[in-house]
Scaffold this active site. Sequence first.
Site, PDB file in Angstrom:
ATOM      1  N   HIS A   1       0.864  -1.186   0.000  1.00  0.00           N
ATOM      2  CA  HIS A   1       0.000   0.000   0.000  1.00  0.00           C
ATOM      3  C   HIS A   1       0.896   1.230   0.000  1.00  0.00           C
ATOM      4  CE1 HIS A   1      -4.179  -1.508   1.077  1.00  0.00           C
ATOM      5  NE2 HIS A   1      -3.449  -2.568   0.801  1.00  0.00           N
TER       6      HIS A   1
ATOM      7  N   ARG B   1      -5.781   1.977   2.212  1.00  0.00           N
ATOM      8  CA  ARG B   1      -7.046   1.360   2.625  1.00  0.00           C
ATOM      9  C   ARG B   1      -6.930   0.859   4.063  1.00  0.00           C
ATOM     10  NH1 ARG B   1      -9.069  -2.914  -1.556  1.00  0.00           N
ATOM     11  NH2 ARG B   1     -11.187  -2.091  -1.629  1.00  0.00           N
TER      12      ARG B   1
ATOM     13  N   GLU C   1      -8.852 -18.649   5.058  1.00  0.00           N
ATOM     14  CA  GLU C   1      -9.931 -19.542   5.457  1.00  0.00           C
ATOM     15  C   GLU C   1      -9.420 -20.985   5.568  1.00  0.00           C
ATOM     16  OE1 GLU C   1      -9.918 -17.597   2.599  1.00  0.00           O
ATOM     17  OE2 GLU C   1     -10.629 -15.950   3.856  1.00  0.00           O
TER      18      GLU C   1
END
Length: 272
Positions: free
Chosen positions: A70, A91, A192
């Site tokens: 970023h 962000r 996940e």
Amino acid sequence: MNSHEARRDVDRQARLAADVIAHRSGVDCHDVVLTLGSGWREGAASLGETVTAIPATEIPGFSGAAIPGHSGLLHSIRLKGGAHALVIGARAHLYEGRGVNAVAHGMRTAAATGVRTAVLTNGAGGIDPAFAVGDAVLISDHMNMTAASPLIGSDFVDLTDLYSARLRALAKRVVPGLQEGVYVQLPGPHFETPAEIRALSMLGGQLVGMSTVLEAITARSLGIEVLGISLVTNAAAGLSGPIDHLEVLAEGSAASTRLSHTLKRLVDSLPL
Ligand code: HPA
């Protein structure tokens, strides 16, 4: 603080940030905001002429780059047709632990600068086997699996057509062959498990990531039309090998030149 006061407080923060952006850029009104996720960041420079680049730390409510890749800058860019884009290279993610207001602040600030259109990009895991690593996929809808909302108080916003059908149709016209998918945001920062991906797949999830959804909801609540697009940086957990954040970033870099072109074509086609 009651919800009215809380809303006034975030609006005031956004107004302060927008005033700094207007002052530093000399641009009173921005037309479109872009948040650039993994793989999409190099696209900012080619969108038009950079009017100014402001370190996020110098704008109220923003923090510097929290994760590698970023820029930590907000760019004001003059586009080909004369419209102005605000590009947020800082962000805020929910997993940083700064709360939903930090996540929503970018869109609130954008709205306060006059923005009416948002282009939200991200890097995502591909759940749908139709998506290959390196594909850009339009977001057609989302599932918010963060158990959070960026909205404050009784702000009952309709999300039926959150990802603008009009803008998606335009995008498909300028980038033929673009696929669409349902994006699922989880809080992260862990990836996940394969069991979670199987469950999300059964529920209709096609892309998975850790951003975008809360920003999209904020944008909609402020009357901003949303276009969302993911770069598939990896196959979701259990569908291929283990997921490595560095490989996710590397896939983003590998795709960046191609994505810059895609992003420019998309932005140039927007009815600003
Ligand atoms: N899961 C969640 N977030 C992500 C992934 C993923 O597989 N890839 C890039 N961001």
